[in-house]
Design an enzyme around this catalytic site. Structure first.
Site, short mmCIF file in Angstrom:
data_model
loop_
_atom_site.label_atom_id
_atom_site.label_comp_id
_atom_site.label_asym_id
_atom_site.label_seq_id
_atom_site.Cartn_x
_atom_site.Cartn_y
_atom_site.Cartn_z
N GLY A 1 21.36 28.44 16.82
CA GLY A 1 20.98 27.95 18.15
C GLY A 1 20.91 26.43 18.25
N ARG B 1 13.99 35.63 19.97
CA ARG B 1 13.52 36.00 18.64
C ARG B 1 13.95 37.43 18.38
NH1 ARG B 1 13.24 31.61 17.27
NH2 ARG B 1 11.48 30.40 16.49
N HIS C 1 21.43 32.19 13.11
CA HIS C 1 20.44 31.28 13.71
C HIS C 1 21.03 29.88 13.89
CE1 HIS C 1 15.89 31.36 14.45
NE2 HIS C 1 16.38 30.33 15.10
N GLU D 1 13.88 37.94 10.35
CA GLU D 1 13.44 36.54 10.26
C GLU D 1 11.99 36.35 10.71
OE1 GLU D 1 16.66 33.51 11.51
OE2 GLU D 1 16.88 35.21 12.86
#
Ligand SMILES: O=CC(=O)O
Length: 365
Positions: free
Chosen positions: A319, A261, A317, A290
């Protein structure tokens, strides 16, 4: 499926559980905040009135609130902030099903207090995210983005430039040794690297032994590693875990990758330490802006990071952005919604709302 508010055009042939008698015959309304694959819409539409957002963008908050006001179930994604105030405008809501793993954007306590289930996807994101972490690390170490820019600028062919570092035989530190950390370690094993890890929880907390990793204190991990990969979730203990002091203790020229994160890392400090050359490179798929649970989050990716394309590698992002994984993730969330509407314990439940009645067994959280 409809793009309109359900109250405009209710279609009725199946009851939601817990629906007040005045609404007998009303189909449960499920709001999807972001685009899903067609089979997921079909899966939900069989028994529910689905309000979808099939665009590429998040809805404006006011529009999401308007849609969610009559929802029995909500499928939430990373950009959604589910707060107590939001929930207060959704009196019928029974379940917030996260198409995500890290659920720091959902106020779970507020959901529990209102009798609303929260679910998340436990394991479907692990392998794709680990794969991206390995890709970012290799890309950063071997100057792949700079090489790509060079070829596109007409500079193809060998030159004595863009010499990077190798992962082979290096020391790689994983901050966070949960499922994601262990998956990253498995992928990096082929580099014959020494893998260090640091995590307050036991390494085999999820019941699986990971590949061989040396467990050390965070301070030792930062001092010894040639590259560090952040695989930790955001919580009270990990907020700015890698602050300026800890970043300064990293080896000169070392690389940092963040797929956990954004807010686990102090991005402004990273930018300064890149500028002065203490850090060799920074790659990130997640950013502080985010992290919606932080009222003091920055507005975007720090300009300083964007302005150093030779030392940073930044992705939006991605992932879990593997089509086959995304379908499974959406399916998991859709199934959880249907389970709650059928008064079953939903898969991936992270809370146990009291309103659901004593017939429902307590889930393993
Ligand atoms: O980062 C993505 C997730 O946790 O779902």
């Amino acid at each position: 499926m409809t793009d309109t508010h359900p109250m405009d055009a209710p279609s009725m042939d199946r009851l939601a559980t817990d629906v007040p008698p005045a609404d007998m015959g009303r189909r449960p309304v499920v709001v999807l905040t972001h685009r899903v694959h067609r089979p997921i819409l079909d899966m939900l539409s069989t028994s529910c009135e689905v309000i979808a957002n099939q665009s590429d963008e998040s809805l404006p908050p006011s529009e999401l609130r308007r849609r969610a006001a009559g929802a029995d179930g909500l499928m939430a994604f990373m950009p959604d902030r589910i707060t107590a105030e939001f929930l207060d405008e959704c009196p019928r809501l029974q379940v917030v099903a996260g198409a995500l793993k890290g659920h720091d954007n959902i106020d779970v306590d507020a959901c529990t207090e209102r009798g609303i289930w929260v679910t998340r996807v436990e394991d479907l994101l692990t392998e794709p995210t680990a794969e991206l972490a390995a890709g970012l690390l290799i890309g950063l170490a071997r100057n792949i983005p700079a090489g790509d820019r060079s070829v596109r600028a007409g500079r193809a062919g060998w030159r004595p430039t863009l010499y990077g570092t190798t992962l082979v035989g290096s020391t790689i530190g994983l901050v966070g040794a949960g499922r994601l950390g262990r998956a990253v370690a498995r992928l990096l094993r082929g580099f014959e690297a020494t893998i260090l890890c640091s995590d307050p929880a036991p390494v085999s907390s999820a019941g699986e032994e990971g590949p061989e990793m040396e467990r050390v204190e965070l301070s030792e991990l930062l001092e010894r590693s040639d590259s560090v990969v952040v695989c930790a979730p955001l919580n009270a203990h990990t907020l700015h875990l890698l602050d300026r002091r800890r970043l300064e203790s990293m080896r000169p020229g070392s690389l940092l990758v963040n797929v956990g994160r954004g807010s686990v890392v102090d991005e402004s400090a990273v930018a300064e330490l890149l500028r002065c050359g203490h850090l060799g490179g920074f790659a990130a798929d997640v950013f502080e802006f985010e992290d919606l649970s932080r009222s003091d989050r920055p507005a975007g990716v720090p300009e300083d990071l964007v302005a150093m394309p030779d030392r940073t590698l930044l992705t939006p992002h991605l992932g879990s952005a593997v089509a086959s994984a995304r379908i499974q993730i959406e399916e998991h969330a859709a199934r959880a919604i249907l389970q709650v509407l059928a008064r079953e314990v939903p898969d991936g439940a992270v809370n146990r709302p009291p309103r659901t009645g004593s017939a429902v067994p307590t889930p393993a959280v």
